[in-house]
Design an enzyme around this catalytic site. Sequence first.
Site, short mmCIF file in Angstrom:
data_model
loop_
_atom_site.label_atom_id
_atom_site.label_comp_id
_atom_site.label_asym_id
_atom_site.label_seq_id
_atom_site.Cartn_x
_atom_site.Cartn_y
_atom_site.Cartn_z
N ASP A 238 0.90 -1.14 -0.12
CA ASP A 238 0.21 -0.02 0.09
C ASP A 238 0.80 1.16 -0.17
O ASP A 238 1.80 1.39 0.75
CB ASP A 238 -0.91 0.00 1.11
CG ASP A 238 -1.93 1.08 1.30
OD1 ASP A 238 -2.55 1.24 0.04
OD2 ASP A 238 -2.60 1.27 2.26
N HIS B 230 -3.89 13.70 0.91
CA HIS B 230 -4.18 12.88 1.95
C HIS B 230 -3.05 12.73 2.84
O HIS B 230 -3.13 12.99 4.19
CB HIS B 230 -4.13 11.37 1.43
CG HIS B 230 -4.34 10.39 2.30
ND1 HIS B 230 -5.42 10.11 3.34
CD2 HIS B 230 -3.43 9.46 2.62
CE1 HIS B 230 -5.16 9.19 4.02
NE2 HIS B 230 -3.97 8.54 3.93
N GLU C 5 -10.46 3.74 3.39
CA GLU C 5 -9.69 4.51 2.64
C GLU C 5 -9.94 4.30 1.25
O GLU C 5 -9.68 2.91 0.65
CB GLU C 5 -8.25 4.07 2.93
CG GLU C 5 -7.80 4.61 4.31
CD GLU C 5 -6.18 4.55 4.29
OE1 GLU C 5 -5.21 3.74 3.73
OE2 GLU C 5 -5.78 5.46 5.23
N GLU D 214 -9.06 3.76 -2.69
CA GLU D 214 -7.92 3.59 -3.38
C GLU D 214 -8.01 3.05 -4.73
O GLU D 214 -8.96 2.31 -4.99
CB GLU D 214 -6.92 2.70 -2.50
CG GLU D 214 -6.65 3.20 -1.08
CD GLU D 214 -5.45 2.63 -0.31
OE1 GLU D 214 -4.87 1.93 -1.12
OE2 GLU D 214 -5.44 3.03 0.94
N ASP E 52 -9.19 0.20 1.83
CA ASP E 52 -8.31 -0.41 2.65
C ASP E 52 -8.88 0.14 4.14
O ASP E 52 -8.52 1.28 4.80
CB ASP E 52 -6.86 0.37 2.34
CG ASP E 52 -5.93 -0.16 3.35
OD1 ASP E 52 -5.84 -1.38 3.89
OD2 ASP E 52 -5.08 0.77 3.84
N ARG F 12 -8.51 3.43 13.07
CA ARG F 12 -7.84 4.61 13.43
C ARG F 12 -7.02 4.57 14.78
O ARG F 12 -5.89 4.98 15.11
CB ARG F 12 -8.29 5.94 13.11
CG ARG F 12 -8.72 6.22 11.58
CD ARG F 12 -7.66 6.24 10.59
NE ARG F 12 -8.38 6.50 9.35
CZ ARG F 12 -7.40 6.11 8.10
NH1 ARG F 12 -6.21 5.86 8.28
NH2 ARG F 12 -8.02 6.31 7.01
N GLN G 77 -4.29 1.66 14.98
CA GLN G 77 -3.55 2.13 14.21
C GLN G 77 -2.62 3.37 14.97
O GLN G 77 -1.15 3.23 14.96
CB GLN G 77 -3.95 2.52 12.87
CG GLN G 77 -2.82 3.10 11.98
CD GLN G 77 -3.36 3.70 10.71
OE1 GLN G 77 -4.52 3.66 10.38
NE2 GLN G 77 -2.45 4.46 9.87
N LYS H 192 -4.89 -2.31 10.16
CA LYS H 192 -5.17 -2.49 8.76
C LYS H 192 -5.32 -3.99 8.20
O LYS H 192 -6.01 -4.08 7.36
CB LYS H 192 -3.97 -1.96 8.04
CG LYS H 192 -3.57 -0.56 7.91
CD LYS H 192 -4.40 0.32 7.38
CE LYS H 192 -3.85 1.68 7.08
NZ LYS H 192 -4.72 2.55 6.18
N THR I 119 -9.10 -5.86 3.84
CA THR I 119 -8.82 -5.06 2.84
C THR I 119 -9.79 -5.59 1.56
O THR I 119 -9.71 -6.45 1.13
CB THR I 119 -7.36 -4.86 2.18
OG1 THR I 119 -6.56 -4.71 3.32
CG2 THR I 119 -7.40 -3.78 1.21
N GLU J 171 -10.29 12.45 7.30
CA GLU J 171 -10.30 13.69 6.82
C GLU J 171 -11.34 14.39 6.51
O GLU J 171 -11.57 15.67 6.84
CB GLU J 171 -9.40 13.49 5.26
CG GLU J 171 -7.87 12.81 5.28
CD GLU J 171 -7.55 12.44 3.87
OE1 GLU J 171 -7.32 13.47 3.07
OE2 GLU J 171 -7.87 11.32 3.40
#
Lengths: 363, 363
Positions: free
Chosen positions: B94, B101, B160, B162, B192, B196, B199, B212, B216, B315
């Site tokens: 990844d 970002h 996420e 992607e 993904d 948070r 992490q 993570k 996925t 975000e």
Amino acid sequence: MSFGLGNLPYGVFSRAGEPRRVGVRVGDHVLDLAAALGRDVFAAPSLNPFLALGRTAWQEARGRAREAAAAGDHLIPLTEVTLHLPVEVADYVDFYASLEHASNLGRILRPGEEPLKPNWRHLPVGYHGRAGSVVVSGTPIRRPCGQRPSFGPSARLDIEAELGFVVGVPAPLGGRAGAFEDHVFGVALVNDWSARDIQAWEYVPLGPFLGKSFATSMSAWITPLEALEEARVEGRSQDPEPLPYLTRQTPWGLDLTLRIDLNGETVSTPSYRDMYWTPDQMLAHLTVNGAGLRTGDLFASGTVSSAGQPGSLIELTWNGAEPVKLPDETRTFLEDGDTVTITAWTSHGMSLGEVSGTILPAT
Amino acid sequence: MSFGLGNLPYGVFSRAGEPRRVGVRVGDHVLDLAAALGRDVFAAPSLNPFLALGRTAWQEARGRAREAAAAGDHLIPLTEVTLHLPVEVADYVDFYASLEHASNLGRILRPGEEPLKPNWRHLPVGYHGRAGSVVVSGTPIRRPCGQRPSFGPSARLDIEAELGFVVGVPAPLGGRAGAFEDHVFGVALVNDWSARDIQAWEYVPLGPFLGKSFATSMSAWITPLEALEEARVEGRSQDPEPLPYLTRQTPWGLDLTLRIDLNGETVSTPSYRDMYWTPDQMLAHLTVNGAGLRTGDLFASGTVSSAGQPGSLIELTWNGAEPVKLPDETRTFLEDGDTVTITAWTSHGMSLGEVSGTILPAT
């Protein structure tokens, strides 16, 4: 005899012009398991089909292999075979479980700060490595190029002496793993080659990547957990007490001594016994989020360093400041042509084989 | 028609009681390639055997698939099939290639500091993820438990959005990859999923791990590079100029717009065109150290965020401070039962399919 009937590690071998198959090491011979036991699961190019069968099958096969080895049939001299990567590696995870190693690296890389990050004593820190670059002992290691941050061959090529744990029995995604011995088949020796200059520039904030992914070597022989019964000890005491999911159910500390030879000279003899996090805790942590397990997963301990006996050159030479003396020269980091061999033994003298590699110049 | 003859993405499907095989999507049907083209490589449970054949074979198959689709034979309604993970994922990497970002996360997680780390504009930062937890679109996502640092279900479960790039043609360990289009077969949509809170506690200093590795998601359909010719654009300008090994040889910027729907409401529409690092640069970086490539390797872009259109909830809600308004409620992070669907289109209106998942409560 080294590699006697109490040991019997598993590997994958071939004779010239013949397909790969599974064998067990007996002294300086390999016992051809496909021929000796007549089972298809051993006529395979990796241990994975056998690993998937689980502990009862592993124990039964071990008993029958011991009988066949004692009978002396189907033994092929090691000089007549080529050894191959024993496991088709699914996911490769590397932990950071030595208090001495993590503390040393903290002192070297972040002088003046608290060596351990706040999370270190609460969980076995780990990350995913590159399964596709795991190679068998003896494979030459090409010096990697990369940003150091200027571009060029790594000038700080290092080793990491580790133990690797090979998963046989899967756990479903979304669930949790059971007991360590219900999933893990055995133990390999691992050298997690590391380009310190590439790693130092790239690793913030998402961790090591190209500084590690060029090659990771593992021993050709996987020692089954059954052979390590005599080495099992209580794990090192932990403070603070880990969370319940990390509670040790049964002793999986291992009283092993590793030996690191650089061009034939022993430079360090770290003890695995002193590791802070035990492998059962690593497995519990790895799967507590529902990550699941696949046959062939490999998780390694991280560098095995004990007091005064580090498992990497960055520690041994204190980041190059104190070169290691060899008979006719010194070393900070690895030079082209250097050979590193890592071996390990139980306190009863049982060998875990070796993982070896020689550095080729960058291209 | 959506999924017309200029698109023809590849996937793996099965009908009740029948084995998995390879198909191409045509409108609301799947073209049974094994039946239509009569080739064994398509009678496989993953795309990998076909991926390994390389670009000439991919182009030839695409031409023949278009003819078969136009003829209208061997078409099965999508309602009659189950879609499976299209690729047996070898290694999953990844990246972190969006300037917006990386800048947003820097501002959120390290307020008062320079948002980007010193390496960010010099190399595409990346890390290895867990290949074994890649699942196909539609697979329910179990909320993970872990240290946040107190133990429990993640309270900050995020997405996420992607793009993922699927490798067909391998590169040997110790060598370097060739041109992007000589190795990469096509593009998937990737979510993904990220916890948070887990992490944030675990990721220093070795990067994301359990935050993570629980899941996925990737789209069921892989869009071949040939279908994206019309979307190719020059990549975003870069300052400083990247090192020679990262020089763009030919345009692999992609003019695509992603759309993130949360419980049916569109919450963001990030543009892929604005990504700082292009996928050809990611591939060159990934392999510059000799890491090699295997068929089935998947590398993802990292969160696609563009100005005002972020690709993650951390975000979008500024770390939970500014909840997203939905018709009858608000969201900071994901709640149990929430469904996230990510879609993407070229500026010409060609669809890249979708990746979708619904959150199950923690166990």
